[in-house]
Design a protein around this motif. Structure first.
Motif, PDB file in Angstrom:
ATOM      1  N   ARG A  12      38.158  41.632  47.293  1.00  0.00           N
ATOM      2  CA  ARG A  12      39.542  42.109  47.212  1.00  0.00           C
ATOM      3  C   ARG A  12      39.835  42.619  45.807  1.00  0.00           C
ATOM      4  O   ARG A  12      39.493  41.983  44.825  1.00  0.00           O
ATOM      5  CB  ARG A  12      40.505  40.977  47.589  1.00  0.00           C
ATOM      6  CG  ARG A  12      41.936  41.473  47.685  1.00  0.00           C
ATOM      7  CD  ARG A  12      42.796  40.618  48.575  1.00  0.00           C
ATOM      8  NE  ARG A  12      42.360  40.643  49.975  1.00  0.00           N
ATOM      9  CZ  ARG A  12      42.967  39.957  50.936  1.00  0.00           C
ATOM     10  NH1 ARG A  12      43.985  39.182  50.651  1.00  0.00           N
ATOM     11  NH2 ARG A  12      42.533  40.021  52.173  1.00  0.00           N
ATOM     12  N   TYR A  13      40.458  43.790  45.741  1.00  0.00           N
ATOM     13  CA  TYR A  13      40.792  44.344  44.435  1.00  0.00           C
ATOM     14  C   TYR A  13      41.825  43.488  43.722  1.00  0.00           C
ATOM     15  O   TYR A  13      42.756  42.984  44.347  1.00  0.00           O
ATOM     16  CB  TYR A  13      41.350  45.763  44.575  1.00  0.00           C
ATOM     17  CG  TYR A  13      40.336  46.779  45.042  1.00  0.00           C
ATOM     18  CD1 TYR A  13      39.238  47.102  44.254  1.00  0.00           C
ATOM     19  CD2 TYR A  13      40.470  47.409  46.267  1.00  0.00           C
ATOM     20  CE1 TYR A  13      38.300  48.029  44.687  1.00  0.00           C
ATOM     21  CE2 TYR A  13      39.544  48.339  46.707  1.00  0.00           C
ATOM     22  CZ  TYR A  13      38.458  48.644  45.917  1.00  0.00           C
ATOM     23  OH  TYR A  13      37.535  49.554  46.341  1.00  0.00           O
ATOM     24  N   VAL A  14      41.638  43.352  42.435  1.00  0.00           N
ATOM     25  CA  VAL A  14      42.630  42.703  41.594  1.00  0.00           C
ATOM     26  C   VAL A  14      43.731  43.722  41.348  1.00  0.00           C
ATOM     27  O   VAL A  14      43.464  44.810  40.845  1.00  0.00           O
ATOM     28  CB  VAL A  14      41.997  42.240  40.268  1.00  0.00           C
ATOM     29  CG1 VAL A  14      43.044  41.650  39.343  1.00  0.00           C
ATOM     30  CG2 VAL A  14      40.870  41.249  40.547  1.00  0.00           C
ATOM     31  N   GLU A  15      44.934  43.379  41.713  1.00  0.00           N
ATOM     32  CA  GLU A  15      45.992  44.381  41.792  1.00  0.00           C
ATOM     33  C   GLU A  15      46.200  45.180  40.509  1.00  0.00           C
ATOM     34  O   GLU A  15      46.250  46.403  40.518  1.00  0.00           O
ATOM     35  CB  GLU A  15      47.304  43.702  42.201  1.00  0.00           C
ATOM     36  CG  GLU A  15      48.418  44.697  42.467  1.00  0.00           C
ATOM     37  CD  GLU A  15      49.676  44.020  42.972  1.00  0.00           C
ATOM     38  OE1 GLU A  15      49.847  43.973  44.199  1.00  0.00           O
ATOM     39  OE2 GLU A  15      50.468  43.506  42.157  1.00  0.00           O
ATOM     40  N   GLN A  16      46.343  44.483  39.394  1.00  0.00           N
ATOM     41  CA  GLN A  16      46.645  45.188  38.145  1.00  0.00           C
ATOM     42  C   GLN A  16      45.521  46.129  37.747  1.00  0.00           C
ATOM     43  O   GLN A  16      45.766  47.258  37.317  1.00  0.00           O
ATOM     44  CB  GLN A  16      46.871  44.158  37.027  1.00  0.00           C
ATOM     45  CG  GLN A  16      47.938  43.161  37.372  1.00  0.00           C
ATOM     46  CD  GLN A  16      49.159  43.250  36.464  1.00  0.00           C
ATOM     47  OE1 GLN A  16      49.184  44.016  35.525  1.00  0.00           O
ATOM     48  NE2 GLN A  16      50.166  42.465  36.756  1.00  0.00           N
ATOM     49  N   ALA A  17      44.313  45.673  37.899  1.00  0.00           N
ATOM     50  CA  ALA A  17      43.171  46.512  37.536  1.00  0.00           C
ATOM     51  C   ALA A  17      43.100  47.715  38.471  1.00  0.00           C
ATOM     52  O   ALA A  17      42.812  48.844  38.052  1.00  0.00           O
ATOM     53  CB  ALA A  17      41.879  45.705  37.605  1.00  0.00           C
ATOM     54  N   LEU A  18      43.381  47.469  39.727  1.00  0.00           N
ATOM     55  CA  LEU A  18      43.345  48.527  40.733  1.00  0.00           C
ATOM     56  C   LEU A  18      44.364  49.612  40.404  1.00  0.00           C
ATOM     57  O   LEU A  18      44.048  50.806  40.374  1.00  0.00           O
ATOM     58  CB  LEU A  18      43.632  47.922  42.112  1.00  0.00           C
ATOM     59  CG  LEU A  18      43.772  48.894  43.280  1.00  0.00           C
ATOM     60  CD1 LEU A  18      42.438  49.563  43.567  1.00  0.00           C
ATOM     61  CD2 LEU A  18      44.276  48.175  44.529  1.00  0.00           C
ATOM     62  N   ALA A  75      29.239  41.193  41.432  1.00  0.00           N
ATOM     63  CA  ALA A  75      30.333  40.419  40.847  1.00  0.00           C
ATOM     64  C   ALA A  75      30.416  40.673  39.344  1.00  0.00           C
ATOM     65  O   ALA A  75      31.500  40.788  38.781  1.00  0.00           O
ATOM     66  CB  ALA A  75      30.142  38.935  41.133  1.00  0.00           C
ATOM     67  N   ARG A  76      29.254  40.772  38.705  1.00  0.00           N
ATOM     68  CA  ARG A  76      29.242  41.055  37.265  1.00  0.00           C
ATOM     69  C   ARG A  76      29.788  42.449  36.991  1.00  0.00           C
ATOM     70  O   ARG A  76      30.629  42.662  36.136  1.00  0.00           O
ATOM     71  CB  ARG A  76      27.808  40.949  36.723  1.00  0.00           C
ATOM     72  CG  ARG A  76      27.519  39.591  36.090  1.00  0.00           C
ATOM     73  CD  ARG A  76      26.180  39.600  35.381  1.00  0.00           C
ATOM     74  NE  ARG A  76      25.055  39.705  36.286  1.00  0.00           N
ATOM     75  CZ  ARG A  76      24.515  38.665  36.932  1.00  0.00           C
ATOM     76  NH1 ARG A  76      25.004  37.456  36.761  1.00  0.00           N
ATOM     77  NH2 ARG A  76      23.505  38.834  37.754  1.00  0.00           N
ATOM     78  N   GLU A  85      33.573  42.655  37.595  1.00  0.00           N
ATOM     79  CA  GLU A  85      34.365  41.549  37.074  1.00  0.00           C
ATOM     80  C   GLU A  85      35.750  42.002  36.624  1.00  0.00           C
ATOM     81  O   GLU A  85      35.897  43.015  35.955  1.00  0.00           O
ATOM     82  CB  GLU A  85      33.635  40.884  35.894  1.00  0.00           C
ATOM     83  CG  GLU A  85      34.274  39.567  35.532  1.00  0.00           C
ATOM     84  CD  GLU A  85      33.532  38.853  34.413  1.00  0.00           C
ATOM     85  OE1 GLU A  85      32.533  39.410  33.912  1.00  0.00           O
ATOM     86  OE2 GLU A  85      33.973  37.753  34.058  1.00  0.00           O
ATOM     87  N   GLY A  86      36.767  41.278  36.997  1.00  0.00           N
ATOM     88  CA  GLY A  86      38.129  41.629  36.646  1.00  0.00           C
ATOM     89  C   GLY A  86      38.711  42.715  37.526  1.00  0.00           C
ATOM     90  O   GLY A  86      39.885  43.045  37.446  1.00  0.00           O
ATOM     91  N   VAL A  90      37.305  43.249  41.100  1.00  0.00           N
ATOM     92  CA  VAL A  90      37.208  42.807  42.493  1.00  0.00           C
ATOM     93  C   VAL A  90      36.851  41.320  42.520  1.00  0.00           C
ATOM     94  O   VAL A  90      35.939  40.891  41.815  1.00  0.00           O
ATOM     95  CB  VAL A  90      36.107  43.583  43.259  1.00  0.00           C
ATOM     96  CG1 VAL A  90      35.951  43.049  44.678  1.00  0.00           C
ATOM     97  CG2 VAL A  90      36.384  45.075  43.263  1.00  0.00           C
ATOM     98  N   ASP A  91      37.581  40.556  43.308  1.00  0.00           N
ATOM     99  CA  ASP A  91      37.204  39.164  43.560  1.00  0.00           C
ATOM    100  C   ASP A  91      36.305  39.137  44.793  1.00  0.00           C
ATOM    101  O   ASP A  91      36.721  39.559  45.873  1.00  0.00           O
ATOM    102  CB  ASP A  91      38.439  38.289  43.821  1.00  0.00           C
ATOM    103  CG  ASP A  91      39.183  37.992  42.530  1.00  0.00           C
ATOM    104  OD1 ASP A  91      38.526  37.936  41.475  1.00  0.00           O
ATOM    105  OD2 ASP A  91      40.416  37.819  42.575  1.00  0.00           O
ATOM    106  N   LEU A  92      35.084  38.657  44.620  1.00  0.00           N
ATOM    107  CA  LEU A  92      34.116  38.659  45.716  1.00  0.00           C
ATOM    108  C   LEU A  92      33.933  37.259  46.285  1.00  0.00           C
ATOM    109  O   LEU A  92      33.899  36.284  45.541  1.00  0.00           O
ATOM    110  CB  LEU A  92      32.752  39.132  45.200  1.00  0.00           C
ATOM    111  CG  LEU A  92      32.357  40.600  45.314  1.00  0.00           C
ATOM    112  CD1 LEU A  92      30.915  40.759  44.883  1.00  0.00           C
ATOM    113  CD2 LEU A  92      32.557  41.146  46.718  1.00  0.00           C
TER     114      LEU A  92
END
Lengths: 140, 272
Positions: free
Chosen positions: B138-144, B241-242, B245-246, B248-250
């Motif tokens: 899931r995308y991290v909202e702010q980063a997205l 994941a690496r 990072e920041g 997408v939460d996998l």
């Protein structure tokens, strides 16, 4: 334990779930798996409707408005005008990580809520985990 | 052989219905017949005791359930999945979709196991040593959003129109902004999903794309993997994941029963 928990590693950002949340369960067992022929099957109260009701609609006007509101709240000066990942990370670690988790949790709760509403049950013991084990005869 | 028993059974239950609770056999899935079952509880309230109904080289995991009461509490859903996933961690399992109930154990044999014995057995052989895993990102909202604004000038302009203004005064701009963001997210989802599929193909027996369940979903995949190669799958995901990072939460869920990789002939004909 249903899950073979991996060594853990230093994996940044990836979590291995040993048990899946209700939303994951719903995605999986109401939507996938073998279906017994309709003539053979005994009908059961509530199931068919349930299947349809829990679907989450993607890309509706609600989605657009939610994205717009999130954009409205977003402080671009803090994330860096160019959206540089480096600059963003501090923020996401602090605030948004929590927020995202919160949102997910909300969806889970909502799904649970809906299920309960739907079937009129009100039990809340969702965390009961009695996992059966089974061995195969003759397995060495 | 069933026509006469069928009739007498129906006649019997008609009378019994009024006085007693009517029950059916809830079917969870199909396993090889040489499986041992420890004490396990299934769906229903109180939870039914799970048992094996055997026929030839296959067996069905079943428990008795009341058919005049709704089924589908969160506990029921979890009981269904936990039983199957626990089984799948050790033996091949063909999982049934939630809610399969048959008249009684006799009909489980006569109408489910016997007519499909060969097909089920073949399916179980294919699943030997394999399990399903689900990958959710899931995308991290702010980063997205920051990514979207960095790439899309229209989105930046629309955002300036709405910032600090009430919703009803900026309705059209909000809808348009949301649409633009959503399109960007869809494009990112497609690209990120493709990248992951490409990386996972050599490590998986099969991959099934799942529909996104949330507008910020980055990837949603089900993969069928040799359980002996689970660590390779994990390594590949750790790499993503690496990289993400920041952003997408996998999550990796499994091993679980191969829900996404079993199909009845009818389902196959319906498409997909």
């Amino acid at each position: 334990m249903t899950i073979v928990q991996p060594s853990g590693g230093g994996a940044a950002g990836r979590s291995s779930s040993s048990s899946s949340g209700l939303a994951d369960v719903i995605d999986t067992i109401l939507d996938k798996g073998l279906v017994i022929d309709a003539f053979v099957r005994v009908s059961l109260v509530g199931i068919e409707l349930l299947t349809i009701d829990v679907r989450i609609v993607v890309a509706s006007v609600d989605t657009y408005l939610r994205f717009a509101e999130a954009a409205n709240r977003l402080d671009l000066s803090q994330t860096g005008q160019k959206g540089l990942p480096d600059l963003i990370q501090d923020m996401t670690e602090g605030g948004s990580r929590k927020k995202v988790k919160g949102a997910t949790q909300g969806a889970l709760d909502a799904a649970g809520e809906k299920l309960r509403d739907f079937i009129g049950g009100s039990d809340e013991e969702e965390e009961e985990e009695s996992v059966p084990r089974r061995r195969r005869r003759g397995e060495d | 052989m069933s026509s006469s028993t069928e009739r007498s059974r129906t006649a019997g239950t008609d009378q019994a219905d009024r006085s007693a609770v009517s029950t059916g056999s809830y079917v969870y899935g199909i396993v090889p017949t040489d499986v041992e079952l420890d004490d396990a509880r299934g769906v229903g309230d109180p939870p039914g005791r799970v048992k094996l109904v055997r026929h030839g080289e296959i067996a069905a995991l079943v428990s008795e359930v009341a058919t005049n009461r709704p089924l589908g509490r969160p506990q029921d859903l979890k009981a269904h999945q936990q039983l199957l996933d626990a089984a799948a961690a050790e033996v091949p399992v063909l999982p049934l979709r939630f809610g399969a109930v048959m008249a009684d154990e006799e009909s489980v044999v006569d109408e489910l196991l016997a007519p499909h014995h060969e097909a089920f057995l073949a399916g179980l052989k294919e699943l030997e040593g394999r399990a399903e895993y689900v990958i959710k990102g899931r995308y991290v909202e702010q980063a997205l959003l920051a990514e979207v604004f960095a790439e899309n000038a229209e989105a930046v302009g629309l955002r300036q129109e709405i910032v600090g203004k009430p919703e009803d005064a900026t309705w059209d701009a909000r809808i348009r902004l949301g649409e633009v963001i959503n399109q960007s997210v869809e494009a990112k989802r497609d690209a990120d999903t493709s990248a992951m599929v490409e990386a996972l193909v050599p490590r998986c027996v099969a991959i099934a794309m799942r529909e996104p369940t949330h507008e910020q979903d980055a990837v949603h995949l089900a993969v069928l993997v040799e359980t002996s190669r689970q660590d390779e799958l994990e390594q590949a995901l750790d790499e993503f994941a690496r990289q993400w990072e920041g952003r997408v939460d996998l999550r990796l869920i499994g091993p679980m029963a191969a829900y996404d990789f079993v199909m009845t002939p009818q389902q196959e004909q319906e498409g997909e």
